[in-house]
Design an enzyme around this catalytic site. Structure first.
Site, PDB file in Angstrom:
ATOM      1  N   SER A 137      40.336  41.647  44.807  1.00 24.45           N
ATOM      2  CA  SER A 137      40.665  40.320  45.340  1.00 24.45           C
ATOM      3  C   SER A 137      40.713  40.329  46.858  1.00 24.45           C
ATOM      4  CB  SER A 137      42.041  39.928  44.784  1.00 24.45           C
ATOM      5  OG  SER A 137      42.537  38.792  45.449  1.00 24.45           O
ATOM      6  N   TYR A 182      51.522  41.637  42.900  1.00 22.13           N
ATOM      7  CA  TYR A 182      50.180  41.438  42.340  1.00 22.13           C
ATOM      8  C   TYR A 182      49.126  42.020  43.290  1.00 22.13           C
ATOM      9  CZ  TYR A 182      45.681  39.271  41.541  1.00 22.13           C
ATOM     10  OH  TYR A 182      44.328  39.094  41.360  1.00 22.13           O
ATOM     11  N   LYS A 220      46.288  45.424  43.120  1.00 25.19           N
ATOM     12  CA  LYS A 220      44.846  45.487  43.426  1.00 25.19           C
ATOM     13  C   LYS A 220      44.569  46.604  44.431  1.00 25.19           C
ATOM     14  CE  LYS A 220      43.576  42.247  40.670  1.00 25.19           C
ATOM     15  NZ  LYS A 220      42.974  42.635  39.386  1.00 25.19           N
TER      16      LYS A 220
END
Ligand code: NAD
Ligand code: WQD
Length: 351
Positions: free
Chosen positions: A127, A152, A156
């Protein structure tokens, strides 16, 4: 191309579009999903679009025995596209451990099974969140990865490191794709995003407001250092994104990768403000809806858009669809959900 491709999270938003693209390119697809954020009827909708039924295995990637059984059952898997993860930024701040557990345990279990096979080719969903607010725009893959704004985002960053370190010392080959803001829906109107509860993301919020499920969109902040004061993002059509996964996988299968772990930005290279996004939606749909400004949303970066040169050159891929097409497909999908394409529970208001 042919061969078996395992798609984790394949009934989800981006995964389902990618399964269709893989099928179009001749691959046999096997979906692993625990349906924690998707619907089993997506398998039927994929079949309606492509005429081919993907294999579906209901399993949690955190259950290593279940994942091993799937690898044993299918054998000879050419490649894996790994979408399965929890993805709500705000929720990850509230429930960090749940995010680390799901996103990292799932990845590690999957990689363990892959490393036991002779072929270990993986395309991973990363992302643009890894860049935070970049110092230079457009942002290239060489930009510094800053401390993540959320658990979150951290999953990644950590995932990319796990993949890079492991690929460097094993037969694994991997490509991490850093998506900018995926929006829109399949041109058939049969696949799209299925947000649960009140959407966090801009476009589902717009379409739900336009259809009357929400009273008003709140535009977070009008005092940013941008031409109209609202934040700028690089929105990319989900079908363009799906197509990039197929070329990334092909690159690995044909051994064209230049490093054991390559990283590519996936965006259009153009940034649009929130107000421009609203206008594009209104033009594409012919629907005018209510919105109002409020204060900034904590954690939002001011502006970010991709330098996509690397993906254009090395993958031979370029996003094709513009903002209005993204909006018109998102709107068609909202109308189809409202008409009950996935049953009636998806069109009840839940404000
Ligand atoms: P999604 O929630 O629609 O799809 C994810 C799928 O994974 C769901 O079907 C869910 O049921 C499944 N899943 C989650 N945990 C699982 C587990 N432990 N075992 C098995 N299945 C599991 O999300 P999406 O928007 O399609 O995103 C796909 C990937 O792309 C995610 O990794 C996400 O972090 C990443 N990503 C998404 C965006 C975005 O804006 N949508 C942007 C950048 C990156
Ligand atoms: C876009 C713009 C908001 C909702 C998120 C994740 C990121 C990545 C993509 C996974 C921003 C504004 C939004 C609303 C608004 N996902 N907005 N009113 O935050 O850029 O990125 O999805 O990896 O990690 O953070 O996307 O769609 O939430 O917001 O004004 O109700 O719309 O402030 O400027 P974001 P978004």
């Amino acid at each position: 191309m042919s061969g078996k491709v395992l798609v984790t999270g394949g009934t989800g938003y981006i995964g389902s579009h990618t399964v269709v693209e893989l099928q179009k390119s001749g691959f046999e697809t096997i979906i692993i999903d625990n349906l924690s954020n998707s619907d089993i009827r997506v398998v039927d909708l994929i079949t309606r679009i492509s005429g081919k039924r993907p294999a579906f295995e209901m399993a949690d990637l955190c259950d290593i025995e279940a994942v091993k059984r799937i690898f044993d059952t299918y054998g000879d898997i050419e490649g894996v596209i790994h979408f399965a993860a929890f993805k709500a930024v705000g929720e990850s701040v509230e429930q960090p451990f749940r995010y680390y557990q799901n996103n990292l345990t799932g990845l590690i279990n999957l990689m363990q099974c892959m490393l036991e096979q002779s072929k270990a080719n993986m395309v991973f969903s990363s992302s643009c969140t890894v860049y935070g607010q970049p110092d230079q725009l457009p942002v290239t893959e060489k930009a510094t990865v800053k401390k993540a704004e959320s658990p979150y985002g951290n999953t990644k960053q950590i995932s990319e490191e796990i993949i890079g370190d492991t690929a460097g010392k094993s037969h694994m080959r991997a490509i991490s794709l850093r998506y900018f803001n995926p929006i829109g829906a399949h041109e058939s109107g049969l696949l799209g995003e299925l947000p649960t509860g009140v959407p966090d993301n801009l476009v589902p919020y717009i379409t739900q407001t336009a259809i009357g499920k929400r009273a008003k969109l709140t535009v977070f902040g009008n005092d940013y250092n941008t031409p109209d004061g609202t934040c700028i993002r690089d929105y990319i059509h989900v079908s363009d994104l799906a197509a990039a996964h197929v070329v990334a996988l092909q690159r690995l299968l044909e051994g064209e990768n230049e490093k054991k772990h390559e990283i590519f930005n996936l965006g259009t290279g153009k940034g649009y403000s929130v107000l421009e996004a609203i206008r594009a939606f209104e033009k594409a749909s012919g629907v005018v809806f209510n919105w109002e400004f409020s204060g900034r949303r904590p954690g939002d970066v001011e502006k970010v858009w991709a330098d996509t040169t690397l993906a254009n050159l090395k993958l031979g891929w370029k996003a094709q669809k513009g903002l209005e097409e993204m909006m018109s497909t998102a709107w068609q999908w909202e109308k189809n959900m409202d008409a009950g394409i996935l049953g009636n529970e998806n069109n009840k208001p839940d404000m």
